[in-house]
Design a protein around this motif. Structure first.
Motif: not given
Length: 499
Positions: A65-72, A83-101
Motif C-alpha cells: 500500500p502507498g508504494m509499489t515494490g518497483d517504485q520503492f 542488489r535488489a530482488i523483487l518478490l512478485t505474484g504471476y500477475a506482476d509480470l509487467d512491473a517485473v519487466v519494467a524493473a529489469l529494464n
C-alpha cells in the motif's frame, strides 16, 4: 576506510513486505547465513537503508500500500548500492519487466518460493555486491591517489599509448603528456626499461621564462603477469619536481664548503698577519738606518717604500681573509630594520663609488611603494655586501651605463627562514648593471673563494664568496641572472618578519 566502502563477509539483507508472515518466513529462511533487517512499509525501509550502508541485498514485495515494490526500489537505488530482488505474484509480470529494464533489480522470485533458489539468489547477489564494492574501493583509491600525488604519474602500454595520467593533458600517446623538453628523455628511459626493468634520471630544465627547474624521473615496468617480457610490459613514469630539494642540498653543500674554507682562511690570515706585522716593523726600523751617499740612500728608500707598500697590500688581503672567515660563523648582529629607510640613508654612499667614472655611470635607486615588512639581517654586513655588488657592477661596464639598486617584496620560499618570518615571501635586493654579462660557466664559479674574472691585482676573489657566506648565514639566498652582452642582476633574498 570510509564506511560506505566497507565490504561485509556475511550478507546483510533487508526484507520489505507489508505482510508479517512473509517477513517471518523469509527471516527464518535467511537467518542462519545472513544478517536480517525487516520493514513493513517502504518509508521505514528507506530509513534503514540510510542508516545501514552495509545492506548488500534487498528483497521487496511488489504489491504494497502507498508504494509499489518497483517504485520503492527506484528510490532505494538513489541512496544504496544494495542488489535488489523483487518478490512478485504471476500477475506482476509487467512491473517485473519494467524493473529489469531499468536496472532496479537483479532477479525476481514468485510466490510461493523455493527455499534453495532464494538462498542461492541472495548469496549470488551478495557476491556481486562485494565485487562492486571492491571495484569502488580500487577506483576511489586510484582516483584519489592520482589526483593527490605531488608529481606527474603516467601509465602507458607496451606501444607507448597512455592508459591513465594525472597530468590532465589530452592525447592517446604518452609523449603528449610531457613538454617538448622532456619527451626525448621519456623515450630514452622507455628503452632503458625494456632492458633493465627500471630507469631514473635527474634532469635540469630551463623553461621559456629562463627559470631553472630540476626533474627527477623514475620509470618502472609493471610486471603483470610476472612472466610477461619487458618489451611487452606496461610502464609507469613518475615525474617529480625536486627543484627545492636540489637547491637546499646545493645550499648546504656550498655552506659547508664555505665554512671549512672560512676556518682555513681565517687561521692562515691570522698567522700571516703576525708575520706581516713583524716584517713591517723591521722595514720601519731599516728606514732609519740608511747608509751610503745620497744616491744610494735614495735607492734604498725607494725599495723600502715598495716593500712597505707590499706589506700594506698583504695586510689588506689578510683583513679580507679574516672578514671572509667570520662571515659564515659570525655574521654580525642580526636585527629587524626598515629596508626603505636603510637604502634612502645610504644612497649617497652607494653613489660615491661612481663619482668620476669615465665613461659616466648613473646610479638609480628604485624603492617600493607602500609598506614593506622589516627585513631580518645585519645592516652593517648588508651595507658592505651592497657596496661590493655596486663596485662589481661598475667594473662590469667599462663603456659606462646605469646601475640600478631596487628592493621589492616577492613571493619566494626561503627554506631556512625562521618561524618568526614570512614563509612564502622574501625581500629581493637587486643590483642590476648593463655590462658585459656572464656565461653559464662563469656563473657556476663566481661564489667560489678566490675565483675572479678581474685582471691580476684588481680583485681577490673573496667579495662574492663573502657575500654568499653572509647571506646564507642569515637564512637567505643569492640568485644570479646574467647572459653575455645583456648585463647582470645580482639578487639578494633575505627573510621578512611577519606583520
Amino acid at each position: 576506510m570510509n564506511e560506505p566502502y566497507s565490504i561485509e563477509a556475511q550478507p546483510c539483507v533487508l526484507l520489505v513486505d507489508d505482510e508479517e508472515e512473509i517477513l517471518v518466513a523469509l527471516g527464518d529462511l535467511l537467518g542462519e547465513s545472513c544478517t536480517v533487517l525487516t520493514a513493513a512499509e517502504p518509508g521505514r525501509a528507506l530509513a534503514l537503508l540510510a542508516a545501514h550502508p552495509e545492506i548488500s541485498v534487498i528483497i521487496s514485495d511488489q504489491r504494497m500500500p502507498g508504494m509499489t515494490g518497483d517504485q520503492f526500489l527506484s528510490r532505494a537505488s538513489a541512496c544504496s548500492d544494495a542488489r535488489a530482488i523483487l518478490l512478485t505474484g504471476y500477475a506482476d509480470l509487467d512491473a517485473v519487466v519494467a524493473a529489469l529494464n531499468h536496472g532496479r533489480i537483479v532477479a525476481y522470485v514468485h510466490k510461493p518460493w523455493e527455499a534453495d533458489h532464494v538462498l542461492s539468489l541472495v548469496h549470488e547477489a551478495h557476491r556481486t555486491w562485494q565485487a562492486q564494492r571492491a571495484l569502488k574501493v580500487e577506483q576511489a583509491l586510484l582516483h584519489g591517489l592520482m589526483e593527490s600525488l605531488p608529481f606527474g604519474l603516467v601509465f602507458s602500454d607496451a606501444q607507448g599509448r597512455c592508459i591513465r595520467s594525472n597530468r590532465h593533458h589530452q592525447g592517446t600517446c604518452e609523449s603528449d603528456h610531457y613538454t617538448a623538453i622532456l619527451q626525448p628523455v621519456i623515450a630514452r628511459l622507455r628503452e632503458k626499461v625494456w632492458e633493465d626493468g627500471q630507469a631514473e634520471e635527474l634532469l635540469e630544465v630551463v623553461a621559456e621564462d629562463g627559470q631553472r627547474r630540476w626533474h627527477e624521473i623514475v620509470r618502472l615496468a609493471l610486471k603483470w603477469p610476472e612472466d610477461v617480457p619487458l618489451k611487452e610490459a606496461w610502464q609507469v613514469s613518475m615525474d617529480r619536481d625536486v627543484t627545492q630539494r636540489v637547491m637546499v642540498e646545493d645550499r648546504l653543500n656550498r655552506g659547508e664548503r664555505l665554512e671549512a674554507l672560512g676556518r682555513l682562511a681565517g687561521g692562515v690570515a691570522h698567522d700571516f698577519n703576525n708575520l706581516l706585522t713583524i716584517l713591517g716593523n723591521c722595514l720601519e726600523a731599516l728606514s732609519g738606518q740608511l747608509q751610503g751617499d745620497e744616491a744610494a740612500r735614495a735607492t734604498q728608500k725607494k725599495w723600502l717604500a715598495r716593500a712597505l707598500e707590499t706589506v700594506e697590500r698583504g695586510e689588506g688581503l689578510t683583513r679580507r681573509l679574516l672578514q671572509f672567515g667570520r662571515a659564515g660563523r659570525n655574521g654580525g648582529t642580526v636585527r629587524p630594520f626598515d629596508i626603505v629607510a636603510f637604502l634612502e640613508e645610504r644612497a649617497s654612499l652607494f653613489r660615491h663609488g661612481f663619482y668620476g667614472a669615465v665613461p659616466a655611470i648613473r646610479f638609480v635607486l628604485d624603492l617600493p611603494e607602500g609598506t614593506v615588512p622589516p627585513v631580518l639581517t645585519c645592516p652593517e654586513q648588508l651595507e658592505m655586501a651592497l657596496l661590493n655588488l655596486c663596485v662589481n657592477a661598475r667594473d662590469a661596464m667599462p663603456d659606462g651605463g646605469t646601475v640600478t639598486l631596487s628592493a621589492s617584496r616577492i613571493r619566494h620560499v626561503l627554506p631556512a627562514a625562521p618561524s618568526s618570518c614570512e614563509q612564502d615571501h622574501a625581500l629581493a635586493l637587486d643590483v642590476r648593471d648593463e655590462g658585459e654579462g656572464m656565461s653559464e660557466e662563469v656563473q657556476r664559479h663566481i661564489f667560489e673563494p678566490f675565483f675572479t674574472t678581474k685582471q691580476a691585482g684588481k680583485g681577490t676573489g673573496l667579495g662574492l664568496a663573502g657575500i654568499y657566506s653572509f647571506v646564507l648565514a642569515h637564512h637567505g639566498d643569492v640568485v644570479v641572472q646574467s647572459r653575455p652582452g645583456e648585463g647582470t642582476v645580482m639578487r639578494l633574498l633575505l627573510p621578512l618578519l611577519k606583520q
